[in-house]
Design a protein around this motif. Structure first.
Motif, PDB file in Angstrom:
ATOM      1  N   PRO A 104      24.610 -66.496   7.667  1.00 20.82           N
ATOM      2  CA  PRO A 104      24.323 -65.063   7.633  1.00 20.82           C
ATOM      3  C   PRO A 104      22.826 -64.841   7.855  1.00 20.82           C
ATOM      4  CG  PRO A 104      24.651 -65.893   5.407  1.00 20.82           C
ATOM      5  CD  PRO A 104      24.924 -67.032   6.351  1.00 20.82           C
ATOM      6  N   GLY A 105      22.437 -63.602   8.129  1.00 20.53           N
ATOM      7  CA  GLY A 105      21.041 -63.338   8.404  1.00 20.53           C
ATOM      8  C   GLY A 105      20.529 -62.056   7.774  1.00 20.53           C
ATOM      9  N   ILE A 106      19.205 -61.926   7.790  1.00 22.16           N
ATOM     10  CA  ILE A 106      18.569 -60.697   7.322  1.00 22.16           C
ATOM     11  C   ILE A 106      18.874 -59.565   8.299  1.00 22.16           C
ATOM     12  CG2 ILE A 106      16.353 -59.555   6.870  1.00 22.16           C
ATOM     13  CD1 ILE A 106      15.278 -62.230   5.882  1.00 22.16           C
ATOM     14  N   THR A 107      18.897 -59.902   9.577  1.00 20.77           N
ATOM     15  CA  THR A 107      19.251 -58.940  10.607  1.00 20.77           C
ATOM     16  C   THR A 107      20.302 -59.568  11.506  1.00 20.77           C
ATOM     17  OG1 THR A 107      18.418 -57.425  12.302  1.00 20.77           O
ATOM     18  CG2 THR A 107      17.426 -59.618  12.232  1.00 20.77           C
ATOM     19  N   GLY A 108      20.952 -58.749  12.296  1.00 20.80           N
ATOM     20  CA  GLY A 108      21.987 -59.281  13.172  1.00 20.80           C
ATOM     21  C   GLY A 108      22.327 -58.335  14.301  1.00 20.80           C
ATOM     22  N   TRP A 109      23.282 -58.747  15.108  1.00 20.37           N
ATOM     23  CA  TRP A 109      23.714 -57.981  16.271  1.00 20.37           C
ATOM     24  C   TRP A 109      24.231 -56.608  15.856  1.00 20.37           C
ATOM     25  CZ3 TRP A 109      22.378 -58.051  20.979  1.00 20.37           C
ATOM     26  CH2 TRP A 109      23.183 -57.548  22.016  1.00 20.37           C
ATOM     27  N   ALA A 110      24.979 -56.538  14.764  1.00 20.26           N
ATOM     28  CA  ALA A 110      25.493 -55.249  14.294  1.00 20.26           C
ATOM     29  C   ALA A 110      24.359 -54.348  13.800  1.00 20.26           C
ATOM     30  CB  ALA A 110      26.524 -55.453  13.184  1.00 20.26           C
ATOM     31  N   GLN A 111      23.305 -54.926  13.224  1.00 24.48           N
ATOM     32  CA  GLN A 111      22.203 -54.122  12.698  1.00 24.48           C
ATOM     33  C   GLN A 111      21.426 -53.441  13.817  1.00 24.48           C
ATOM     34  OE1 GLN A 111      23.215 -57.056  11.116  1.00 24.48           O
ATOM     35  NE2 GLN A 111      24.079 -55.489   9.790  1.00 24.48           N
ATOM     36  N   ILE A 112      21.280 -54.098  14.942  1.00 22.83           N
ATOM     37  CA  ILE A 112      20.522 -53.469  16.036  1.00 22.83           C
ATOM     38  C   ILE A 112      21.404 -52.596  16.919  1.00 22.83           C
ATOM     39  CG2 ILE A 112      18.737 -55.231  16.054  1.00 22.83           C
ATOM     40  CD1 ILE A 112      20.108 -56.235  18.712  1.00 22.83           C
ATOM     41  N   ASN A 113      22.706 -52.625  16.657  1.00 23.28           N
ATOM     42  CA  ASN A 113      23.640 -51.813  17.447  1.00 23.28           C
ATOM     43  C   ASN A 113      24.316 -50.730  16.619  1.00 23.28           C
ATOM     44  OD1 ASN A 113      23.812 -52.873  20.296  1.00 23.28           O
ATOM     45  ND2 ASN A 113      23.943 -54.773  19.120  1.00 23.28           N
ATOM     46  N   GLY A 114      23.657 -50.265  15.572  1.00 23.45           N
ATOM     47  CA  GLY A 114      24.198 -49.144  14.818  1.00 23.45           C
ATOM     48  C   GLY A 114      24.104 -49.245  13.312  1.00 23.45           C
ATOM     49  N   ARG A 115      23.959 -50.457  12.808  1.00 25.90           N
ATOM     50  CA  ARG A 115      23.781 -50.656  11.373  1.00 25.90           C
ATOM     51  C   ARG A 115      24.915 -50.012  10.577  1.00 25.90           C
ATOM     52  NH1 ARG A 115      17.724 -49.626   9.147  1.00 25.90           N
ATOM     53  NH2 ARG A 115      17.856 -50.715   7.169  1.00 25.90           N
ATOM     54  N   ASN A 116      24.606 -49.207   9.573  1.00 23.36           N
ATOM     55  CA  ASN A 116      25.633 -48.587   8.727  1.00 23.36           C
ATOM     56  C   ASN A 116      26.284 -47.358   9.341  1.00 23.36           C
ATOM     57  OD1 ASN A 116      25.465 -50.503   6.712  1.00 23.36           O
ATOM     58  ND2 ASN A 116      23.860 -49.418   5.620  1.00 23.36           N
ATOM     59  N   ALA A 117      25.829 -46.938  10.507  1.00 24.13           N
ATOM     60  CA  ALA A 117      26.478 -45.822  11.205  1.00 24.13           C
ATOM     61  C   ALA A 117      27.748 -46.295  11.907  1.00 24.13           C
ATOM     62  CB  ALA A 117      25.517 -45.191  12.209  1.00 24.13           C
ATOM     63  N   LEU A 118      27.953 -47.608  11.969  1.00 16.38           N
ATOM     64  CA  LEU A 118      29.149 -48.184  12.599  1.00 16.38           C
ATOM     65  C   LEU A 118      30.322 -48.166  11.628  1.00 16.38           C
ATOM     66  CD1 LEU A 118      27.466 -51.416  14.055  1.00 16.38           C
ATOM     67  CD2 LEU A 118      28.111 -49.374  15.351  1.00 16.38           C
ATOM     68  N   THR A 119      31.524 -48.225  12.167  1.00 12.90           N
ATOM     69  CA  THR A 119      32.700 -48.434  11.323  1.00 12.90           C
ATOM     70  C   THR A 119      32.759 -49.917  10.973  1.00 12.90           C
ATOM     71  OG1 THR A 119      34.182 -48.956  13.168  1.00 12.90           O
ATOM     72  CG2 THR A 119      33.961 -46.605  12.554  1.00 12.90           C
ATOM     73  N   TRP A 120      33.542 -50.258   9.973  1.00 11.61           N
ATOM     74  CA  TRP A 120      33.706 -51.665   9.622  1.00 11.61           C
ATOM     75  C   TRP A 120      34.258 -52.460  10.802  1.00 11.61           C
ATOM     76  CZ3 TRP A 120      31.248 -53.944   5.987  1.00 11.61           C
ATOM     77  CH2 TRP A 120      30.907 -53.266   4.823  1.00 11.61           C
ATOM     78  N   GLU A 121      35.217 -51.891  11.520  1.00 12.92           N
ATOM     79  CA  GLU A 121      35.817 -52.595  12.656  1.00 12.92           C
ATOM     80  C   GLU A 121      34.765 -52.882  13.728  1.00 12.92           C
ATOM     81  OE1 GLU A 121      37.144 -49.856  11.161  1.00 12.92           O
ATOM     82  OE2 GLU A 121      38.702 -50.965  10.112  1.00 12.92           O
TER      83      GLU A 121
END
Length: 175
Positions: A104-121
């Motif tokens: 796991p990481g401090i940052t990741g692909w999901a973080q730079i592509n929407g972070r918590n604005a994304l859905t879980w899916e």
């Protein structure tokens, strides 16, 4: 110092999270929420417990800085899928569980592509894409884009939530 002045001790929030291959470790963050409880003793919702200093730390991502200790310990990497809650492990589908095939990481692909604005899916799809496409150059790209994302302060919370709603799934898997 600001956390101590606004909330007292402890300064750090420590929580067990799943690492690579879902092996538990203790994640460190600066504390951003109070321990305020209802009359019945139940913790109040995150939105009611998030302090002004906590909100500032979260919007600037400074609450994540203590995780550099986790990187030095070898618990996490700078880049990788964010370590989520232990309680989510039995909820992952086999595809979603592949996020634990890497550190796991401090940052990741999901973080730079929407972070918590994304859905879980969407988050899980981005995490598994990272697992399948990992290379050193991608990590460098993610680190650079993280700086931009942090400065823009986008996607810090999910719509209608102080942070992110709980992940729930009917799919049960065993580790």
């Amino acid at each position: 110092m600001l956390v101590w002045l606004s909330m007292g001790y402890p300064i750090f929030f420590r929580q067990q999270r799943p690492g690579r291959f879902a092996k538990p470790f203790w994640l460190l963050k600066f504390r951003t929420m109070s321990d305020r409880r209802s009359v019945g003793g139940k913790l109040l919702p995150d939105a009611d417990r998030l302090t002004r200093i906590g909100r500032l730390l979260r919007t600037t991502s400074l609450d994540e800085l203590p995780q550099l200790w986790n990187v030095l310990r070898g618990d996490i990497s700078l880049v990788g899928p964010r370590p989520l809650l232990m309680e989510y492990l039995p909820c992952y589908s086999p595809e979603q569980a592949r996020r634990h095939d890497v550190m796991p990481g401090i940052t990741g692909w999901a973080q730079i592509n929407g972070r918590n604005a994304l859905t879980w899916e969407e988050k899980f799809a981005l995490d598994t894409w990272y697992v399948d496409n990992w290379k050193f150059g991608l990590d460098l790209q993610i680190l650079l884009l993280t700086i931009k994302s942090v400065l823009q302060r986008e996607g810090i919370s999910s719509k209608g939530h102080a942070t992110m709603p709980k992940f729930k799934s009917e799919t049960r898997i065993r580790y």
